[in-house]
Scaffold this motif. Structure first.
Motif, PDB file in Angstrom:
ATOM      1  N   ASP A  38       0.808  -1.221   0.000  1.00  9.31           N
ATOM      2  CA  ASP A  38       0.000   0.000   0.000  1.00  9.31           C
ATOM      3  C   ASP A  38       0.843   1.274   0.000  1.00  9.31           C
ATOM      4  N   LYS A  39       2.144   1.154  -0.162  1.00  6.57           N
ATOM      5  CA  LYS A  39       2.991   2.339  -0.272  1.00  6.57           C
ATOM      6  C   LYS A  39       2.725   2.957  -1.641  1.00  6.57           C
ATOM      7  N   PRO A  40       2.604   4.269  -1.722  1.00  7.88           N
ATOM      8  CA  PRO A  40       2.319   4.900  -3.013  1.00  7.88           C
ATOM      9  C   PRO A  40       3.352   4.533  -4.077  1.00  7.88           C
ATOM     10  N   ALA A  41       2.865   4.287  -5.284  1.00  8.96           N
ATOM     11  CA  ALA A  41       3.758   3.932  -6.397  1.00  8.96           C
ATOM     12  C   ALA A  41       4.594   5.132  -6.836  1.00  8.96           C
ATOM     13  N   THR A  44       2.515  11.376  -6.628  1.00  5.11           N
ATOM     14  CA  THR A  44       1.377  12.179  -7.085  1.00  5.11           C
ATOM     15  C   THR A  44       0.213  12.099  -6.097  1.00  5.11           C
ATOM     16  N   PRO A  45      -0.653  13.114  -6.087  1.00  6.20           N
ATOM     17  CA  PRO A  45      -1.837  13.074  -5.216  1.00  6.20           C
ATOM     18  C   PRO A  45      -2.736  11.863  -5.477  1.00  6.20           C
ATOM     19  N   ASP A  46      -2.804  11.389  -6.722  1.00  3.42           N
ATOM     20  CA  ASP A  46      -3.640  10.219  -7.029  1.00  3.42           C
ATOM     21  C   ASP A  46      -3.172   8.965  -6.290  1.00  3.42           C
ATOM     22  N   GLU A  47      -1.888   8.850  -6.017  1.00  2.00           N
ATOM     23  CA  GLU A  47      -1.326   7.684  -5.333  1.00  2.00           C
ATOM     24  C   GLU A  47      -1.249   7.871  -3.820  1.00  2.00           C
ATOM     25  N   CYS A  48      -1.504   9.076  -3.334  1.00  2.00           N
ATOM     26  CA  CYS A  48      -1.281   9.412  -1.929  1.00  2.00           C
ATOM     27  C   CYS A  48      -2.457   8.981  -1.040  1.00  2.00           C
ATOM     28  N   PRO A  49      -2.204   8.114  -0.059  1.00  2.00           N
ATOM     29  CA  PRO A  49      -3.289   7.722   0.847  1.00  2.00           C
ATOM     30  C   PRO A  49      -3.792   8.894   1.688  1.00  2.00           C
ATOM     31  N   PHE A  50      -2.914   9.839   2.002  1.00  2.00           N
ATOM     32  CA  PHE A  50      -3.325  10.990   2.796  1.00  2.00           C
ATOM     33  C   PHE A  50      -4.248  11.925   2.009  1.00  2.00           C
ATOM     34  N   ALA A 142       5.857  12.545   0.214  1.00  2.83           N
ATOM     35  CA  ALA A 142       5.197  13.508  -0.663  1.00  2.83           C
ATOM     36  C   ALA A 142       4.092  14.301   0.026  1.00  2.83           C
ATOM     37  N   HIS A 143       3.650  13.871   1.195  1.00  5.01           N
ATOM     38  CA  HIS A 143       2.574  14.573   1.900  1.00  5.01           C
ATOM     39  C   HIS A 143       3.015  14.808   3.348  1.00  5.01           C
ATOM     40  N   LEU A 144       3.270  16.050   3.669  1.00  2.95           N
ATOM     41  CA  LEU A 144       3.743  16.445   4.989  1.00  2.95           C
ATOM     42  C   LEU A 144       2.795  15.933   6.074  1.00  2.95           C
ATOM     43  N   HIS A 145       3.355  15.438   7.162  1.00  2.00           N
ATOM     44  CA  HIS A 145       2.560  15.024   8.310  1.00  2.00           C
ATOM     45  C   HIS A 145       3.385  15.183   9.586  1.00  2.00           C
TER      46      HIS A 145
END
Length: 186
Positions: A38-41, A44-50, A142-145
């Motif tokens: 489930d790690k983003p491929a 991109t936002p389309d692949e991002c679970p967040f 790719a998505h700050l947390h």
């Protein structure tokens, strides 16, 4: 093989680790994380679970609270029970690229997360942090947390240090329900 060349059945208790004084806690569910399932491929936002989670059900996505620019959710692979993350809805990777409004709400929600965790679980302290970039340890760079990890005296025992395992005393769904119920409404 037997003397006749046929396979020989061995009792199951003959397999496994040798007898010693080490207790073993089997955690096969961790292989999903270790294996990168489930790690983003890509980034991109389309692949991002967040980016996908806010569009779904809060319970399913482990969302604890929502703000105008940011939301808080439980970490699916927590370091400790109650491990939350606060992140912007917007797909942005670098802290310096947050808007003033996102920065303010991220900070305010982090403070609220600490207050709620204190009220519900009474931790002795917290680890707060952002891993900026994969090289810095970000699982999803790719998505700050922002991580909000409650800590208790003695919680860094032998399991995570030696066994690379964490014992969690509560199911994530139960933790989410308790924290969401305690989160102040806006």
């Amino acid at each position: 093989m037997s003397d006749a060349g046929e396979p020989r059945l061995e009792p199951a208790d003959r397999f496994g680790p040798p007898e010693d004084d080490i207790a073993r806690l089997w955690t096969p569910h961790r292989m999903v994380y270790i294996g990168g399932q489930d790690k983003p491929a890509d980034s991109t936002p389309d692949e991002c679970p967040f980016c996908r989670i806010p569009a779904g059900d809060d319970e399913q996505g482990l969302v604890v609270a929502r703000g105008a620019d940011c939301f808080a959710l439980l970490n699916l692979y927590p370091y400790n029970g109650g491990h939350l993350m606060v992140l912007p809805y917007r797909h942005v990777s670098d802290y310096t690229d947050l808007t003033a409004s996102e920065t303010h709400e991220l900070a305010a929600m982090t403070q609220t997360a600490m207050r709620v965790l204190r009220a519900v679980y009474a931790p002795a302290g917290f680890n707060l942090g952002m891993n900026q970039g994969e090289v810095a340890g970000a699982g999803i760079a790719a998505h700050l947390h922002q991580h909000v990890v409650p800590r208790w005296l003695g919680d860094a025992n032998f399991l995570p240090v030696v066994g690379r395992t964490k014992a969690l005393p509560e199911l994530l769904a139960d933790t989410r329900a308790r924290l969401a119920a305690a989160w102040p409404t806006r």
